[in-house]
Write a protein that holds these residues in place. Structure first.
Motif, PDB file in Angstrom:
ATOM      1  N   VAL A 666      45.225 -48.123  12.618  1.00 14.08           N
ATOM      2  CA  VAL A 666      44.062 -47.491  12.004  1.00 14.08           C
ATOM      3  C   VAL A 666      43.984 -46.031  12.407  1.00 14.08           C
ATOM      4  O   VAL A 666      44.690 -45.582  13.324  1.00 14.08           O
ATOM      5  CB  VAL A 666      42.746 -48.203  12.414  1.00 14.08           C
ATOM      6  CG1 VAL A 666      42.752 -49.649  11.988  1.00 14.08           C
ATOM      7  CG2 VAL A 666      42.516 -48.079  13.910  1.00 14.08           C
ATOM      8  N   ASN A 667      43.150 -45.319  11.709  1.00 15.33           N
ATOM      9  CA  ASN A 667      42.834 -43.936  12.076  1.00 15.33           C
ATOM     10  C   ASN A 667      41.343 -43.865  12.370  1.00 15.33           C
ATOM     11  O   ASN A 667      40.513 -44.251  11.546  1.00 15.33           O
ATOM     12  CB  ASN A 667      43.186 -42.973  10.943  1.00 15.33           C
ATOM     13  CG  ASN A 667      43.361 -41.559  11.451  1.00 15.33           C
ATOM     14  OD1 ASN A 667      44.388 -41.236  12.046  1.00 15.33           O
ATOM     15  ND2 ASN A 667      42.364 -40.718  11.217  1.00 15.33           N
ATOM     16  N   ILE A 668      41.016 -43.401  13.569  1.00  9.35           N
ATOM     17  CA  ILE A 668      39.625 -43.264  13.990  1.00  9.35           C
ATOM     18  C   ILE A 668      39.274 -41.785  13.937  1.00  9.35           C
ATOM     19  O   ILE A 668      39.931 -40.961  14.579  1.00  9.35           O
ATOM     20  CB  ILE A 668      39.421 -43.808  15.421  1.00  9.35           C
ATOM     21  CG1 ILE A 668      39.873 -45.261  15.515  1.00  9.35           C
ATOM     22  CG2 ILE A 668      37.969 -43.659  15.855  1.00  9.35           C
ATOM     23  CD1 ILE A 668      39.938 -45.780  16.933  1.00  9.35           C
ATOM     24  N   MET A 697      43.265 -52.667  27.286  1.00 12.48           N
ATOM     25  CA  MET A 697      44.487 -51.892  27.147  1.00 12.48           C
ATOM     26  C   MET A 697      44.144 -50.550  26.506  1.00 12.48           C
ATOM     27  O   MET A 697      43.494 -50.513  25.451  1.00 12.48           O
ATOM     28  CB  MET A 697      45.506 -52.640  26.287  1.00 12.48           C
ATOM     29  CG  MET A 697      46.117 -53.860  26.956  1.00 12.48           C
ATOM     30  SD  MET A 697      47.168 -54.797  25.822  1.00 12.48           S
ATOM     31  CE  MET A 697      45.911 -55.570  24.804  1.00 12.48           C
ATOM     32  N   SER A 698      44.556 -49.456  27.141  1.00  9.35           N
ATOM     33  CA  SER A 698      44.305 -48.139  26.580  1.00  9.35           C
ATOM     34  C   SER A 698      45.314 -47.883  25.448  1.00  9.35           C
ATOM     35  O   SER A 698      46.527 -47.979  25.652  1.00  9.35           O
ATOM     36  CB  SER A 698      44.448 -47.064  27.659  1.00  9.35           C
ATOM     37  OG  SER A 698      44.275 -45.782  27.104  1.00  9.35           O
ATOM     38  N   VAL A 699      44.800 -47.574  24.265  1.00 11.52           N
ATOM     39  CA  VAL A 699      45.680 -47.295  23.123  1.00 11.52           C
ATOM     40  C   VAL A 699      45.655 -45.821  22.724  1.00 11.52           C
ATOM     41  O   VAL A 699      46.488 -45.378  21.939  1.00 11.52           O
ATOM     42  CB  VAL A 699      45.310 -48.182  21.912  1.00 11.52           C
ATOM     43  CG1 VAL A 699      45.654 -49.638  22.209  1.00 11.52           C
ATOM     44  CG2 VAL A 699      43.825 -48.046  21.567  1.00 11.52           C
ATOM     45  N   ALA A 700      44.706 -45.061  23.254  1.00 13.04           N
ATOM     46  CA  ALA A 700      44.666 -43.605  23.020  1.00 13.04           C
ATOM     47  C   ALA A 700      43.779 -42.982  24.087  1.00 13.04           C
ATOM     48  O   ALA A 700      42.738 -43.542  24.461  1.00 13.04           O
ATOM     49  CB  ALA A 700      44.134 -43.282  21.631  1.00 13.04           C
ATOM     50  N   TRP A 701      44.204 -41.826  24.593  1.00 14.84           N
ATOM     51  CA  TRP A 701      43.431 -41.143  25.639  1.00 14.84           C
ATOM     52  C   TRP A 701      43.870 -39.688  25.687  1.00 14.84           C
ATOM     53  O   TRP A 701      45.052 -39.369  25.548  1.00 14.84           O
ATOM     54  CB  TRP A 701      43.674 -41.793  26.994  1.00 14.84           C
ATOM     55  CG  TRP A 701      42.808 -41.267  28.099  1.00 14.84           C
ATOM     56  CD1 TRP A 701      41.600 -41.755  28.492  1.00 14.84           C
ATOM     57  CD2 TRP A 701      43.073 -40.149  28.945  1.00 14.84           C
ATOM     58  NE1 TRP A 701      41.096 -41.015  29.532  1.00 14.84           N
ATOM     59  CE2 TRP A 701      41.983 -40.008  29.836  1.00 14.84           C
ATOM     60  CE3 TRP A 701      44.114 -39.235  29.032  1.00 14.84           C
ATOM     61  CZ2 TRP A 701      41.910 -39.009  30.789  1.00 14.84           C
ATOM     62  CZ3 TRP A 701      44.049 -38.228  29.988  1.00 14.84           C
ATOM     63  CH2 TRP A 701      42.965 -38.125  30.859  1.00 14.84           C
ATOM     64  N   PRO A 721      45.076 -41.485  15.628  1.00 13.62           N
ATOM     65  CA  PRO A 721      45.843 -42.639  15.141  1.00 13.62           C
ATOM     66  C   PRO A 721      45.982 -43.689  16.241  1.00 13.62           C
ATOM     67  O   PRO A 721      46.275 -43.363  17.387  1.00 13.62           O
ATOM     68  CB  PRO A 721      47.201 -42.031  14.775  1.00 13.62           C
ATOM     69  CG  PRO A 721      47.316 -40.823  15.651  1.00 13.62           C
ATOM     70  CD  PRO A 721      45.931 -40.316  15.891  1.00 13.62           C
ATOM     71  N   VAL A 722      45.765 -44.959  15.895  1.00 16.04           N
ATOM     72  CA  VAL A 722      45.763 -46.035  16.880  1.00 16.04           C
ATOM     73  C   VAL A 722      46.522 -47.233  16.312  1.00 16.04           C
ATOM     74  O   VAL A 722      46.361 -47.584  15.139  1.00 16.04           O
ATOM     75  CB  VAL A 722      44.314 -46.464  17.239  1.00 16.04           C
ATOM     76  CG1 VAL A 722      44.304 -47.755  18.029  1.00 16.04           C
ATOM     77  CG2 VAL A 722      43.627 -45.370  18.037  1.00 16.04           C
ATOM     78  N   ARG A 723      47.334 -47.843  17.177  1.00 15.88           N
ATOM     79  CA  ARG A 723      47.996 -49.096  16.824  1.00 15.88           C
ATOM     80  C   ARG A 723      47.489 -50.202  17.739  1.00 15.88           C
ATOM     81  O   ARG A 723      47.518 -50.062  18.958  1.00 15.88           O
ATOM     82  CB  ARG A 723      49.513 -48.958  16.945  1.00 15.88           C
ATOM     83  CG  ARG A 723      50.283 -50.203  16.514  1.00 15.88           C
ATOM     84  CD  ARG A 723      51.787 -49.995  16.600  1.00 15.88           C
ATOM     85  NE  ARG A 723      52.510 -51.187  16.200  1.00 15.88           N
ATOM     86  CZ  ARG A 723      52.812 -51.499  14.941  1.00 15.88           C
ATOM     87  NH1 ARG A 723      52.459 -50.688  13.972  1.00 15.88           N
ATOM     88  NH2 ARG A 723      53.473 -52.604  14.647  1.00 15.88           N
ATOM     89  N   PHE A 724      47.020 -51.302  17.139  1.00 24.56           N
ATOM     90  CA  PHE A 724      46.452 -52.395  17.919  1.00 24.56           C
ATOM     91  C   PHE A 724      47.539 -53.312  18.467  1.00 24.56           C
ATOM     92  O   PHE A 724      48.503 -53.631  17.766  1.00 24.56           O
ATOM     93  CB  PHE A 724      45.507 -53.254  17.064  1.00 24.56           C
ATOM     94  CG  PHE A 724      44.287 -52.539  16.576  1.00 24.56           C
ATOM     95  CD1 PHE A 724      43.540 -51.751  17.430  1.00 24.56           C
ATOM     96  CD2 PHE A 724      43.870 -52.661  15.267  1.00 24.56           C
ATOM     97  CE1 PHE A 724      42.409 -51.101  16.995  1.00 24.56           C
ATOM     98  CE2 PHE A 724      42.743 -52.010  14.815  1.00 24.56           C
ATOM     99  CZ  PHE A 724      42.012 -51.223  15.679  1.00 24.56           C
ATOM    100  N   PRO A 725      47.380 -53.775  19.694  1.00 22.62           N
ATOM    101  CA  PRO A 725      48.230 -54.883  20.165  1.00 22.62           C
ATOM    102  C   PRO A 725      47.920 -56.149  19.356  1.00 22.62           C
ATOM    103  O   PRO A 725      46.826 -56.300  18.787  1.00 22.62           O
ATOM    104  CB  PRO A 725      47.814 -55.050  21.638  1.00 22.62           C
ATOM    105  CG  PRO A 725      47.119 -53.772  21.988  1.00 22.62           C
ATOM    106  CD  PRO A 725      46.484 -53.260  20.736  1.00 22.62           C
TER     107      PRO A 725
END
Length: 789
Positions: A666-668, A697-701, A721-725
């Protein structure tokens, strides 16, 4: 050893060779020995080329900082008419000289010579820059030698001690980078002037000190911090010392005026005169990242094979900026001093704490070093715990690398070590013992210098640069460019390094290629590599790397319609989509091995913006017909129409389940309506995915400026941009930064949508319909009402 130090701490001055008077011939021989030894070691470590041909060599050609310093200084001398305003970068705005890294002590006199008719004076820039560094190394040894004589150490031990300390100075690591920070002589000169002032009580030494403070601080403000610290501690000593050393208040006031007040006032006038920028960042982020570390002062990081054992012992190296290792001899002196302090405390000898040696001037230097060490190591910890204090630090808050403050303790501890070693040796009755100890100390210092040498600058030539008449085959392209046909250079890929609010790193070769072309053509760069760049101007410049969803602001600030000369790397794959789009509208000129030149009229850039905006309208219409799952949140129910919060506290924007219709990527995105306010770019965004068993779980920082995508007025869009586990069930989005002072921050229009899918949002706001495509308006600006600057 402790008993010897105890003797040193008595009020009785040690007799012997340390008080002997020497003929002037012996003193001159010692000075010559000092200088010749310094030149010999310089030749061994930096090569003979820099000494024989300083006009042809660079201390490094791989350092962006060094290239920037030479480029800005030479460009300012050759092409600028103003002494205070530099136009080499940040076109069309230019930059105040204080923030460019140019060496004003080089450019100002050469620029004046050019105005007097010496038209080739600019060709001496590189020579003078190199000679300043070489001269500063020689003067460092010389003034350390003179300081040791003031401390009543014989000429020959003084000479060797001076040379050893010079080639252990942490500033030598800056010779291949920040050239103005490599003026090694500043601290030894300051210490010597104070020693002479104490010995003679003549006001002329305060004048010398004041001139040194002014000139060195104009070269780089860190020197001002060193000299201010030494001066203030010494003058306090004169006011509160024993009656026999105390000065009248009027006399101390005269010293304070000459060596501190006048030069500081003049510096602030000269450093700020003509600076029209009003939105530079107030607090440097580096004061936390590059804070002083005692292990950087006392442990041998980056010395031959020492780093591996230290890591094996669980000691990780501090930041490179904080490395100021004193060496084993000074380390022993430091340990003895600490033991002595503990001994005095155990025996309630509090007064001895202020007199660790029998020399009052050396005691002043020690306590000045302690004060500066506390500033470097403790102040960042305090301001991190209480961020609001940082806005009250004034100029000190602008010194982003407080670890450099340990340079004064380095010099002081080594001077103390040589002083104590000589006093200790002087107490020996047997000549053989004296010689053995001195040889051991010299061997220890020699090893330290040998181990330190690989960290020094790597001298190289840059023939294309120093070919001022463009006779080399590599410079034949210059004749093909008529500089008067263009107004500036646009670098592709775009870079912007220098604002504490935003950072777009330089890709390899880009800095060298663009400064080289700019220097040869005289065309300024739109891109920036400086310090504390004004926030608004920074984003105006960097927008050329972003999608032109509306006309670029910078196009309205250009002074004319002449084309821009584009300097692009040959590998087009290193450009982002918008940079490639710019090349599609540009006209190719020719290419060399290192770069490709294009020309683009300003009208073509405006056409590019219009064409892209029309494309977005088509995408918007098509997206209305596409059923795309998304989450969209506004805060219209709030009085301000947006979410208001405090930036140094965590602000929760989303904490809910994950809609699996979004897919796994997704895009946040969300808007910060007061994004251009100072410090907002340094907020941290944290995106976490939570699994069914509640593990996170950190997916963006990272700082939100890394995710900035659009600027509209003072508002900014952050897009992540984020990718989920696979096993993620919840999503948490937070923004905040505990390091920042209290500031109000606003949030609006949070959108979470699948990547690669366009989302059309006819958003009704205050009775007006705003058409959003992927959270970016088609034509309406973002709101700024209610946003406090």
């Amino acid at each position: 050893m402790l008993m010897s130090v105890k003797t040193m701490n008595s009020n009785v001055v040690v007799t012997g060779h340390s008080q002997a008077r020497y003929p002037k011939t012996v003193l001159y021989i010692g000075a010559v020995l000092t200088m010749l030894s310094t030149l010999l070691l310089f030749r061994l470590f930096f090569g003979a080329g820099m000494l024989s041909h300083p006009s042809q060599y660079f201390f490094s050609v791989s350092s962006y900082d060094l290239i920037k310093d030479v480029y800005n200084t030479t460009y300012h001398t050759r092409y600028d008419s103003s002494l205070i305003h530099c136009t080499s970068m940040a076109y069309p705005y230019g930059e105040h000289h204080t923030y460019t890294g140019l060496q004003v002590l080089v450019s100002a006199p050469l620029q004046l010579l050019q105005k007097m008719g010496v038209h080739d004076a600019w060709k001496a820039c590189l020579t003078l820059i190199n000679l300043y560094v070489i001269l500063s190394i020689l003067l460092c040894s010389l003034f350390l030698y003179l300081l040791f004589l003031e401390l009543k150490i014989p000429p020959f031990p003084s000479a060797f001690g001076a040379v050893f300390i010079t080639f252990l100075m942490p500033q030598l690591m800056r010779v291949g980078g920040h050239l103005t920070l490599s003026y090694l002589c500043v601290i030894p000169m300051a210490l010597y002037f104070i020693a002479r002032l104490h010995g003679t009580r003549h006001w002329k030494w305060s004048v010398f000190y004041g001139v040194l403070l002014l000139l060195s601080t104009l070269a780089h403000p860190y020197y001002g911090a060193f000299l201010a610290d030494i001066s203030i501690v010494y003058l306090l000593y004169l006011l509160f010392s024993h009656k026999k050393n105390r000065c009248k208040i009027s006399q101390v006031g005269l010293y304070f005026l000459l060596q501190f007040i006048l030069p500081v006032v003049l510096f602030f006038i000269l450093a700020n005169y003509g600076d029209t920028a009003t939105d530079r960042t107030a607090v440097a982020d580096g004061m936390y990242l590059f804070r002083g570390r005692m292990e950087g002062l006392l442990l041998p990081f980056h010395r031959l094979l020492m780093i591996a054992p230290l890591r094996n012992w669980g000691i990780n190296p501090p930041q490179w900026e904080t490395l100021s290792y004193v060496g084993v001899v000074a380390l022993i002196a430091f340990v003895v001093w600490v033991v002595r302090i503990l001994w005095d405390l155990a025996h309630l000898r509090v007064t001895h704490l202020f007199r660790p040696t029998d020399n009052p001037v050396l005691n002043v230097f020690l306590w000045a070093s302690v004060l500066l060490t506390l500033v470097a190591t403790v102040l960042p910890v305090i301001t991190r715990a209480h961020p609001d204090l940082s806005i009250h630090l004034s100029a000190l808050a602008q010194l982003r690398s407080l670890g450099r403050m340990l340079w004064l303790p380095f010099v002081t501890l080594n001077v103390l070590a040589v002083y104590w070693v000589w006093q200790w040796v002087s107490s020996f009755r047997r000549t053989g013992c004296k010689i053995a100890v001195l040889i051991l100390v010299c061997v220890a210092y020699s090893y330290e210098v040998y181990a330190y040498a690989p960290l020094m600058g790597h001298v190289q030539t840059y023939p294309q640069w120093t070919d001022y008449d463009n006779d080399l085959p590599d410079n034949q392209w210059v004749a093909k460019i008529n500089s008067s046909d263009y107004q500036a250079i646009l670098s592709l890929p775009v870079f912007h390094v220098g604002s504490e609010h935003y950072n777009l790193p330089v890709q390899p070769e880009t800095m060298h290629v663009n400064t080289y072309v700019s220097f040869k053509t005289g065309l300024p760069l739109i891109c920036v590599y400086s310090a504390r760049s004004p926030i608004t101007q920074s984003y105006n410049s960097v927008e050329l790397a972003w999608e032109p969803w509306k006309d670029y602001y910078i196009l309205e600030d250009l002074p004319n319609e002449r084309p821009l000369l584009i300097v692009s790397l040959p590998d087009r794959n290193r450009l982002n989509p918008n940079e490639k789009r710019i090349l599609d509208y540009a006209d190719s000129l020719f290419s060399t091995e290192k770069f490709v030149l294009y020309s683009i009229p300003v009208s073509k850039l405006r056409q590019l913006c219009r064409d892209y905006q029309l494309e977005r309208k088509v995408l918007y219409d098509n997206a209305l017909k596409d059923d795309v799952p998304y989450y969209f949140k506004t805060w219209d129910e709030k009085d301000s129409g947006m979410l208001a919060a405090t930036c140094n506290k965590q602000v929760l924007l989303y904490d809910d389940t994950i809609d699996h219709a979004w897919g796994d990527s997704v895009n946040i995105s969300f808007w910060i309506p007061n994004y251009l306010d100072d410090l907002m770019g340094r907020n941290i965004v944290s995106v976490k995915a939570i699994t069914a068993d509640s593990s996170e779980m950190s997916v963006a920082w990272g700082n939100i400026f890394y995710f900035a995508k659009v600027i509209d007025g003072r508002a900014g869009l952050v897009s992540i941009p984020v990718r989920f586990p696979e096993n993620a069930v919840r999503l948490c989005v937070e923004v905040g930064n505990k390091r920042l002072p209290t500031r109000q921050v606003f949030f609006d229009q949070l959108l979470i949508a699948p990547q690669g899918r366009n989302v059309a949002l006819p958003y009704v706001r205050q009775r007006d319909t705003v058409k959003l495509l992927d959270n970016i308006p088609l034509w309406h600006p973002m709101p700024t009402a209610g946003c406090k600057p």
